[in-house]
Scaffold this active site. Structure first.
Site, short mmCIF file in Angstrom:
data_model
loop_
_atom_site.label_atom_id
_atom_site.label_comp_id
_atom_site.label_asym_id
_atom_site.label_seq_id
_atom_site.Cartn_x
_atom_site.Cartn_y
_atom_site.Cartn_z
CB ALA A 241 -1.04 12.37 4.28
CD GLU B 65 -3.61 2.11 -1.92
OE1 GLU B 65 -3.95 1.92 -3.02
OE2 GLU B 65 -4.49 2.28 -0.80
CB CYS C 72 5.14 5.13 3.81
SG CYS C 72 4.31 4.31 2.26
CE LYS D 247 1.49 7.71 0.29
NZ LYS D 247 1.07 6.34 0.58
#
Ligand code: UDX
Length: 461
Positions: free
Chosen positions: A219, A156, A272, A216
């Protein structure tokens, strides 16, 4: 899933969770009581809920009925045992895989949505393959066959506060799967076809599963690194008279660097960046890549340094003591347009100031006092009663600032720019200090009113 349901009216989406209270809240009749605040979300939920989006606690049924299952359970940082404080806790992923294996009666595509360390798909696959049932062939002549599971990774990339917009119009969608086999390629294409209903096919990137898992984490590590880089520069600016916004503008104008994610701040937060950096650091370390681990750890250390520096600045400006002084906080969420407070810089700054026995009064348009107390309790620096005595929240920003020695802006909510700052100044103790941790107010204008203004990375007080 709400955005999926909105774009695919002919597909049924069911969200299942063990937490009955959460499911109840998602089903609540009052659309304003959804558990997550996100611009544009309630309108979409109102449209699709009961049509092709359902919320339920009947997990087994959800599993049985689905052709495709997205796993999006929490993967928090481990709080126990090996890798404590760094490694991702995969307990929920494993429990989830075991439950799917136990309940499923036909072939399924399993999609990892949670952010996980590289090679987690292998764990899911092993559990499913070794515990999965046999599918009845319905024919006494032919033997029952083993249920087949295809595992995909579909990380996501949406950011909170802009989640609906990001998912409606993403820069890219990443789907990792088993490229080598026909079944693997077919599973990738099935998921891709769902996205292609609203996203141009050229924005869908198909990779092997490990690349997708690592992309992911990478990033987020790169984004966090940019914020830490500009924050490190902000400290130099404050010592030299350079202005961090001018520097960010000048370097961001270089197309190779680009203008985004160069806003100096009191430090990044959210669910995150911190977790994924810890994840990468721990993974590098366990792979024997100590230098790589050290490199990424630097990004985290600068973030901690930035928060502490901000808090220390408040204490030193207020004549080296904030004991029993009222400090107003504007904002608690880790960024604007969300009620999420995970890893928010505000709680670390509050924790520091409470240690210095300050009295903090917070105004945040979306975060409750109970949440703030909860955050401080999780930090565990002192008994919760002391936190409750030292910090409270109010519903009116003017009340928060009234009689305070200093104001600290911790979140960049737009409404903060529109306040009647003269009125706030008049109601404060003098000298009236303003510490803008997001560089959102007009420093010159506020200085002209009489405020002593500190902004991140600017020639200060
Ligand atoms: C991030 C990633 O952007 C997203 O792709 C991923 O799926 C999840 O993690 P999110 O944590 O929701 O999203 O927010 P983001 O906008 O990335 O901001 C993270 C933190 O960095 C916030 O605290 C924000 O205030 C801070 N930040 C961001 C800065 O301090 N300066 C910036 O220039 C940008």
């Amino acid at each position: 899933m709400s955005v999926f349901a909105h774009n695919c009216p002919d597909i049924k989406f069911t969200v299942v969770d063990v937490n009955a209270k959460r499911i109840e809240a998602w089903n609540s009749r009052n659309i304003n009581e959804l558990p997550i605040y996100e611009p544009g979300l309630k309108e979409i939920v109102a449209e699709v809920r009961g049509r092709n989006l359902f919320f339920s606690t009947d997990i087994d049924r959800g599993i049985r009925e689905a052709d495709m299952i997205f796993i999006s359970v929490n993967t928090p940082t481990k709080t126990y045992g090996k890798g404590k404080g760094m490694a991702a806790d995969l307990k929920y992923i494993e429990l989830c895989a075991r439950q799917i294996a136990e309940v499923a009666t036909d072939d399924k595509i399993i999609v990892e949505k949670s952010t996980i360390p590289v090679r987690t798909a292998q764990t899911i696959k092993s559990i499913l393959e070794s515990t999965g049932k046999l599918e009845s062939s319905g024919n006494v002549e032919s033997p029952d066959k083993k249920i087949k599971f295809q595992i995909l990774s579909n990380p996501e990339f949406l950011a909170e506060g802009t989640a609906v917009r990001d998912l409606q119009n993403p820069d890219r969608v990443l789907i990792g799967g088993d490229h080598q086999t026909e079944e693997g390629r077919e599973a990738i294409d099935i998921l891709s076809a769902i996205y292609e209903r609203w996203i141009p096919a050229e924005r869908i990137i198909k990779t092997n599963i490990w690349s997708s898992e690592l992309s992911k984490l990478a990033a987020n590590a790169f984004l966090a690194q940019r914020v830490s880089s500009i924050n490190a520069i902000s400290a130099i600016c404050e010592k030299t008279g350079a202005d961090v916004e001018e520097v960010a503008h000048a370097i961001g104008a270089d197309g190779r660097i680009g203008a985004k994610f160069l806003k100096a701040s009191v430090g990044f937060g959210g669910s995150c960046f911190n977790k994924d950096l810890l994840n990468i650091i721990y993974m590098s370390y366990t792979l024997g890549l100590q230098e790589v681990a050290n490199y990424w750890e630097g990004v985290l250390l600068i973030n901690r340094y930035q928060r502490t520096r901000f808090a220390e600045n408040i204490v030193s400006a207020l004549f080296n003591t904030v004991a029993d002084k009222k400090i107003a906080f504007l904002g608690w969420a880790y960024k604007k347009n969300t009620n999420d407070t995970r890893e928010t810089a505000a709680m670390y700054v509050a924790d520091y100031l409470i240690e210095e026995t300050a009295k903090i009064v917070v105004y945040d348009p979306k975060v409750t006092q109970a949440q703030m107390h909860n955050d401080l309790e999780l930090l565990g620096s002192r008994p919760s009663q002391e936190n409750s005595n030292s910090l409270c929240a109010v519903n009116d920003p003017y009340e928060a600032c009234h009689d305070s020695h200093a104001i600290a802006i911790l979140t960049e909510w737009d409404e903060f720019k529109e306040y009647d700052w003269q009125k706030i100044y008049d109601s404060m103790k003098k000298p009236a200090y303003l510490f803008d941790g997001r560089n959102i107010v007009d420093g010159k204008k506020l200085s002209a009113i009489g405020f002593k203004v500190y902004q991140v990375g600017k020639g200060n007080i």
